[in-house]
Design a protein around this motif. Structure first.
Motif, PDB file in Angstrom:
ATOM      1  N   GLY A 119       0.815  -1.215   0.000  1.00  0.00           N
ATOM      2  CA  GLY A 119       0.000   0.000   0.000  1.00  0.00           C
ATOM      3  C   GLY A 119       0.846   1.262   0.000  1.00  0.00           C
ATOM      4  O   GLY A 119       0.502   2.252  -0.644  1.00  0.00           O
ATOM      5  N   VAL A 120       1.954   1.210   0.726  1.00  0.00           N
ATOM      6  CA  VAL A 120       2.828   2.380   0.795  1.00  0.00           C
ATOM      7  C   VAL A 120       3.474   2.616  -0.574  1.00  0.00           C
ATOM      8  O   VAL A 120       3.608   3.758  -1.029  1.00  0.00           O
ATOM      9  CB  VAL A 120       3.900   2.187   1.889  1.00  0.00           C
ATOM     10  N   ILE A 121       3.831   1.532  -1.222  1.00  0.00           N
ATOM     11  CA  ILE A 121       4.417   1.665  -2.564  1.00  0.00           C
ATOM     12  C   ILE A 121       3.374   2.224  -3.522  1.00  0.00           C
ATOM     13  O   ILE A 121       3.649   3.106  -4.332  1.00  0.00           O
ATOM     14  CB  ILE A 121       4.956   0.300  -3.040  1.00  0.00           C
ATOM     15  N   GLU A 122       2.146   1.728  -3.380  1.00  0.00           N
ATOM     16  CA  GLU A 122       1.067   2.234  -4.227  1.00  0.00           C
ATOM     17  C   GLU A 122       0.846   3.733  -3.979  1.00  0.00           C
ATOM     18  O   GLU A 122       0.642   4.503  -4.919  1.00  0.00           O
ATOM     19  CB  GLU A 122      -0.214   1.459  -3.929  1.00  0.00           C
ATOM     20  N   ALA A 123       0.920   4.136  -2.713  1.00  0.00           N
ATOM     21  CA  ALA A 123       0.752   5.549  -2.395  1.00  0.00           C
ATOM     22  C   ALA A 123       1.836   6.375  -3.085  1.00  0.00           C
ATOM     23  O   ALA A 123       1.562   7.426  -3.666  1.00  0.00           O
ATOM     24  CB  ALA A 123       0.799   5.760  -0.887  1.00  0.00           C
ATOM     25  N   ALA A 124       3.071   5.871  -3.046  1.00  0.00           N
ATOM     26  CA  ALA A 124       4.168   6.595  -3.700  1.00  0.00           C
ATOM     27  C   ALA A 124       3.921   6.680  -5.200  1.00  0.00           C
ATOM     28  O   ALA A 124       4.132   7.721  -5.822  1.00  0.00           O
ATOM     29  CB  ALA A 124       5.493   5.902  -3.405  1.00  0.00           C
ATOM     30  N   GLN A 125       3.446   5.577  -5.772  1.00  0.00           N
ATOM     31  CA  GLN A 125       3.142   5.597  -7.206  1.00  0.00           C
ATOM     32  C   GLN A 125       2.060   6.618  -7.520  1.00  0.00           C
ATOM     33  O   GLN A 125       2.118   7.320  -8.522  1.00  0.00           O
ATOM     34  CB  GLN A 125       2.692   4.203  -7.672  1.00  0.00           C
ATOM     35  N   SER A 126       1.071   6.697  -6.620  1.00  0.00           N
ATOM     36  CA  SER A 126      -0.026   7.638  -6.867  1.00  0.00           C
ATOM     37  C   SER A 126       0.461   9.083  -6.811  1.00  0.00           C
ATOM     38  O   SER A 126      -0.209   9.986  -7.281  1.00  0.00           O
ATOM     39  CB  SER A 126      -1.161   7.417  -5.865  1.00  0.00           C
ATOM     40  N   MET A 127       1.632   9.301  -6.209  1.00  0.00           N
ATOM     41  CA  MET A 127       2.179  10.656  -6.161  1.00  0.00           C
ATOM     42  C   MET A 127       3.126  10.913  -7.321  1.00  0.00           C
ATOM     43  O   MET A 127       3.806  11.936  -7.355  1.00  0.00           O
ATOM     44  CB  MET A 127       2.951  10.853  -4.861  1.00  0.00           C
ATOM     45  N   GLY A 128       3.213   9.949  -8.216  1.00  0.00           N
ATOM     46  CA  GLY A 128       4.062  10.148  -9.382  1.00  0.00           C
ATOM     47  C   GLY A 128       5.519   9.808  -9.155  1.00  0.00           C
ATOM     48  O   GLY A 128       6.393  10.297  -9.863  1.00  0.00           O
ATOM     49  N   ALA A 129       5.807   8.967  -8.150  1.00  0.00           N
ATOM     50  CA  ALA A 129       7.193   8.568  -7.913  1.00  0.00           C
ATOM     51  C   ALA A 129       7.642   7.598  -9.005  1.00  0.00           C
ATOM     52  O   ALA A 129       6.889   6.726  -9.420  1.00  0.00           O
ATOM     53  CB  ALA A 129       7.323   7.916  -6.546  1.00  0.00           C
TER      54      ALA A 129
ATOM     55  N   LEU B  53     -11.616   0.818 -10.230  1.00  0.00           N
ATOM     56  CA  LEU B  53     -11.993   2.023 -10.980  1.00  0.00           C
ATOM     57  C   LEU B  53     -11.151   3.224 -10.549  1.00  0.00           C
ATOM     58  O   LEU B  53     -10.623   3.953 -11.384  1.00  0.00           O
ATOM     59  CB  LEU B  53     -13.490   2.312 -10.781  1.00  0.00           C
ATOM     60  N   VAL B  54     -11.000   3.399  -9.247  1.00  0.00           N
ATOM     61  CA  VAL B  54     -10.254   4.577  -8.799  1.00  0.00           C
ATOM     62  C   VAL B  54      -8.781   4.448  -9.183  1.00  0.00           C
ATOM     63  O   VAL B  54      -8.120   5.430  -9.518  1.00  0.00           O
ATOM     64  CB  VAL B  54     -10.459   4.832  -7.288  1.00  0.00           C
ATOM     65  N   ARG B  55      -8.269   3.212  -9.195  1.00  0.00           N
ATOM     66  CA  ARG B  55      -6.876   3.015  -9.600  1.00  0.00           C
ATOM     67  C   ARG B  55      -6.698   3.214 -11.101  1.00  0.00           C
ATOM     68  O   ARG B  55      -5.598   3.497 -11.565  1.00  0.00           O
ATOM     69  CB  ARG B  55      -6.408   1.632  -9.194  1.00  0.00           C
ATOM     70  N   CYS B  56      -7.789   3.040 -11.837  1.00  0.00           N
ATOM     71  CA  CYS B  56      -7.715   3.331 -13.274  1.00  0.00           C
ATOM     72  C   CYS B  56      -7.705   4.839 -13.515  1.00  0.00           C
ATOM     73  O   CYS B  56      -7.170   5.313 -14.509  1.00  0.00           O
ATOM     74  CB  CYS B  56      -8.899   2.710 -14.014  1.00  0.00           C
ATOM     75  N   ILE B  57      -8.320   5.596 -12.603  1.00  0.00           N
ATOM     76  CA  ILE B  57      -8.408   7.043 -12.820  1.00  0.00           C
ATOM     77  C   ILE B  57      -7.012   7.664 -12.859  1.00  0.00           C
ATOM     78  O   ILE B  57      -6.757   8.553 -13.652  1.00  0.00           O
ATOM     79  CB  ILE B  57      -9.288   7.715 -11.736  1.00  0.00           C
ATOM     80  N   ASN B  58      -6.095   7.186 -12.018  1.00  0.00           N
ATOM     81  CA  ASN B  58      -4.731   7.734 -12.134  1.00  0.00           C
ATOM     82  C   ASN B  58      -3.770   6.743 -12.791  1.00  0.00           C
ATOM     83  O   ASN B  58      -2.559   6.862 -12.669  1.00  0.00           O
ATOM     84  CB  ASN B  58      -4.207   8.220 -10.784  1.00  0.00           C
ATOM     85  N   GLU B  82       5.407  11.881 -18.317  1.00  0.00           N
ATOM     86  CA  GLU B  82       4.249  12.770 -18.289  1.00  0.00           C
ATOM     87  C   GLU B  82       3.202  12.250 -17.313  1.00  0.00           C
ATOM     88  O   GLU B  82       2.570  13.018 -16.600  1.00  0.00           O
ATOM     89  CB  GLU B  82       3.641  12.894 -19.693  1.00  0.00           C
ATOM     90  N   LEU B  83       3.063  10.918 -17.287  1.00  0.00           N
ATOM     91  CA  LEU B  83       2.089  10.323 -16.372  1.00  0.00           C
ATOM     92  C   LEU B  83       2.481  10.606 -14.915  1.00  0.00           C
ATOM     93  O   LEU B  83       1.630  10.952 -14.089  1.00  0.00           O
ATOM     94  CB  LEU B  83       1.994   8.821 -16.625  1.00  0.00           C
ATOM     95  N   TYR B  84       3.782  10.480 -14.612  1.00  0.00           N
ATOM     96  CA  TYR B  84       4.228  10.792 -13.247  1.00  0.00           C
ATOM     97  C   TYR B  84       3.836  12.222 -12.886  1.00  0.00           C
ATOM     98  O   TYR B  84       3.398  12.512 -11.780  1.00  0.00           O
ATOM     99  CB  TYR B  84       5.746  10.641 -13.111  1.00  0.00           C
ATOM    100  N   LYS B  85       4.023  13.125 -13.856  1.00  0.00           N
ATOM    101  CA  LYS B  85       3.692  14.532 -13.621  1.00  0.00           C
ATOM    102  C   LYS B  85       2.188  14.709 -13.353  1.00  0.00           C
ATOM    103  O   LYS B  85       1.792  15.405 -12.413  1.00  0.00           O
ATOM    104  CB  LYS B  85       4.092  15.374 -14.848  1.00  0.00           C
ATOM    105  N   VAL B  86       1.393  14.064 -14.198  1.00  0.00           N
ATOM    106  CA  VAL B  86      -0.063  14.178 -14.047  1.00  0.00           C
ATOM    107  C   VAL B  86      -0.506  13.655 -12.687  1.00  0.00           C
ATOM    108  O   VAL B  86      -1.378  14.230 -12.035  1.00  0.00           O
ATOM    109  CB  VAL B  86      -0.788  13.430 -15.188  1.00  0.00           C
ATOM    110  N   ARG B  87       0.112  12.559 -12.242  1.00  0.00           N
ATOM    111  CA  ARG B  87      -0.281  11.988 -10.950  1.00  0.00           C
ATOM    112  C   ARG B  87      -0.047  12.961  -9.802  1.00  0.00           C
ATOM    113  O   ARG B  87      -0.705  12.887  -8.775  1.00  0.00           O
ATOM    114  CB  ARG B  87       0.483  10.691 -10.685  1.00  0.00           C
TER     115      ARG B  87
END
Ligand SMILES: Nc1ncnc2c1ncn2[C@@H]1O[C@H](COP(=O)(O)OP(=O)(O)OP(=O)(O)O)[C@@H](O)[C@H]1O
Ligand SMILES: [Mg+2]
Lengths: 219, 338
Positions: A119-129, B53-58, B82-87
């Motif tokens: 989950g922590v890795i996923e959180a980092a990914q969600s921040m564009g890491a 679904l929410v994981r598909c959004i980003n 670019e995707l990293y930037k958008v996230r």
């Protein structure tokens, strides 16, 4: 109890043992740490899956890990000679120690990194890491206490391997124990060196546990 | 409200997982528009596909087909960088908070700023402001292990807001919290939406969460959208089965069994007063719904009438009608409710 010459020899032996062990551990981490990271990153649910590379690495690591150390020691003699220029003594022993320990360390590192919460890795990914940022800023720091525990295991294991290398002229306390205890029946010298080995292992393990606890912020 | 421009547009999105035991279709042809500045809810039962679904959004999960537009940009067309930037423009919070356990609260909020390349000093300053915003100034140096669930989620919210995102995605953000803490976190989210104008997407399985903060909601059922509308619409006139299940959980059992065919049974004294409906239910092993009944027992004979709703399977409904007629009763089908 012992003559001054014997004491001096044991002290020198201890120095050699520590030199072999610590140098081998450091060099083995230089190889094993990146290997362990690559194993985790490239696995199926990793942050950069690379099926083929992952399989190859796993295979190589398993092969080296399944060769008994004493056989490895002999098998790598040509490499040792090429790198160090000689095949006996503590510097020469470093080569097989590193070759044997690197895959072992890769496995230790792999298991430590796998403990990091997905989950922590996923959180980092969600921040564009990026994967590199995830490795350096998430996986390694989050796994730090576990990596240190692993390092204590690695260093004590390498120490016992170095003593084993004493059988074939590897230098250090192992060689002294063999020469005096086995070939010359001077049991007191042998016991003294073994006792020293026990103490060194205890101390290294304690230091490892202590640093690991210090670095652990999870409770 | 100026809720018109879509900031997120999900177009024909499907997601299939291939696992050891075959293909799982987690999402099928999802189409959604989430408007700038709104609080949008996505609700569904466990396993409905909300997290997917929410994981598909980003694009943490790559759609099998279809795509997502964020602020007009097709995410599928972007390079990795670019995707990293958008996230960085889409903050995300999670049920399990997912904080870095080896970093302090402040360190956690600094994290996305470091990722974005903000220098350390500025990052710390901004992080301190955000901790202030979520009311945790005094916990800046605490590690997550020393914080309560609600406090951890506040740190996670501060962290998600650090890079000034336009959207905040919340996957079951309050599901691990007690009701009082849930209310606190929800009101914080509402506040953030109002004050910073951030679009918030709330994923939940609890209708109460939707009711509390969302303006519009979509109901997702078994990987498909059952219904989308304003929260008032869905609450007052749920159209789909899935929506009715969520709005009227108590009705669930009846809703599933009872179809829309109803019959009127007339008891004219020609049959004896026996528990005829009960016998029928036992015989057919299907329940019926008694909508109306006015019967009397006069001298052991039954008089009066009854309206019942039959099971949705036609074969069983027809069988029941035949059974009742066989008992000498007058049976007629009626339309609508009495
Ligand atoms: N990585 C995966 N591999 C295979 N199947 C998956 C994967 N992730 C999700 N699924 C499947 O997709 C479906 C939807 O899962 P998802 O996690 O999106 O549901 P959810 O609505 O978030 O449920 P919950 O409320 O329990 O969190 C489930 O059937 C799940 O088993
Ligand atoms: Mg979920």
């Amino acid at each position: 109890m012992f003559k001054a010459a014997v004491i001096k020899m044991i002290v020198l032996g201890l120095g050699e043992t520590l030199y072999m062990t610590l140098l081998s551990t450091a060099l083995a981490y230089l190889l094993g740490l990146p290997l362990g990271i690559i194993l985790v990153v490239t696995e199926k649910d990793g942050i950069r899956p690379q099926r083929f590379l992952n399989r190859i690495l796993n295979f190589i690591i398993n092969v080296i890990r399944s060769v008994p150390f004493l056989i490895l020691l002999v098998a790598v003699i040509p490499i040792t000679r090429f790198i160090v220029g000689k095949i006996i003594g503590s510097s020469a022993t470093v080569v097989p120690l590193v070759i044997a320990a690197a895959p072992f360390i890769a496995r230790l590192v792999e298991s430590s990194l796998k403990e990091v919460d997905k989950g922590v890795i996923e959180a980092a990914q969600s921040m564009g890491a990026s994967p590199l940022q995830i490795i350096t800023k998430v996986m390694l720091p989050e796994a730090l206490p576990s990596l240190i525990v692993g390092a204590a295991i690695a260093v004590t294991t390498i120490l016992s391997y170095s003593a084993m290398a004493g059988f074939v002229g590897g230098g250090g306390l192992g060689t002294i124990a063999i020469n005096y205890g086995y070939y010359r029946y001077q049991n007191d010298v042998m016991f003294a060196t073994v006792a020293l080995l026990v103490i060194v292992v205890q101390v290294l393990q304690e230091i490892g546990t202590w640093i690991a606890n210090l670095s652990d912020k999870r409770n | 409200m100026k809720n018109t421009k879509p900031i997120i547009r999900i177009v024909g999105l499907s997601k299939c997982f291939t696992s050891a035991n075959g293909e799982v279709s987690a999402l099928e042809n999802i189409n959604l528009e989430i408007r700038e500045g709104e609080i949008f809810g996505i609700i569904g039962m466990s396993g409905a596909g909300k997290s997917t679904l929410v994981r598909c959004i980003n694009f943490l999960e790559l759609p099998t087909s279809g795509t997502v537009y964020f602020a007009g940009r097709d995410l599928a067309q972007l390079s990795r960088q670019e995707l990293y930037k958008v996230r960085q423009s889409m903050g995300m919070i999670f049920q399990q908070f997912n904080l870095l356990m080896q970093r302090t609260a402040l360190g956690n909020v600094c994290f996305p700023l470091e990722i974005a390349g903000v220098n350390k000093h500025e990052a710390r300053q901004r992080a301190a402001e955000l901790l202030d915003l979520v009311g945790l100034t005094d916990k800046a140096d605490a590690y997550p292990a020393q914080l309560s669930g609600g406090q951890r989620q506040r740190v996670a919210i501060a962290r998600a807001l650090a890079t000034n995102p336009e959207v905040l995605l919340c996957d079951e953000a309050t599901s691990a919290l007690d009701p009082a803490t849930t209310r606190g976190v929800l009101s914080l989210l509402r506040d953030i939406n109002k004050r910073l104008g951030i679009t918030i997407v709330v994923i939940t399985h609890e209708m109460s969460v939707i009711e509390e903060i969302c303006q519009r909601v979509t109901i997702i059922d078994d990987g498909q959208i059952a219904e989308t509308g304003t929260v008032e619409e869905i609450f007052s006139r749920p159209k789909s089965q899935a929506a009715r299940r969520l709005v009227y959980p108590a009705e669930q059992q009846i809703e599933q069994i009872i179809g829309n065919r109803s019959i009127r049974i007339v008891f004219d004294g020609s049959s004896s007063f026996e528990p005829i409906i009960a016998s029928m239910v036992l015989e057919f092993k299907h329940t019926v719904n008694i909508l109306f009944a006015d019967t009397k027992n006069i001298d052991g004979k039954a008089f009066g009438q009854m309206v019942i709703q039959l099971p949705e399977t036609d074969k069983i409904a027809d069988g029941m009608i035949a059974y009742l007629r066989g008992k000498g009763l007058t049976v007629e089908e009626v339309e609508g409710v009495v």
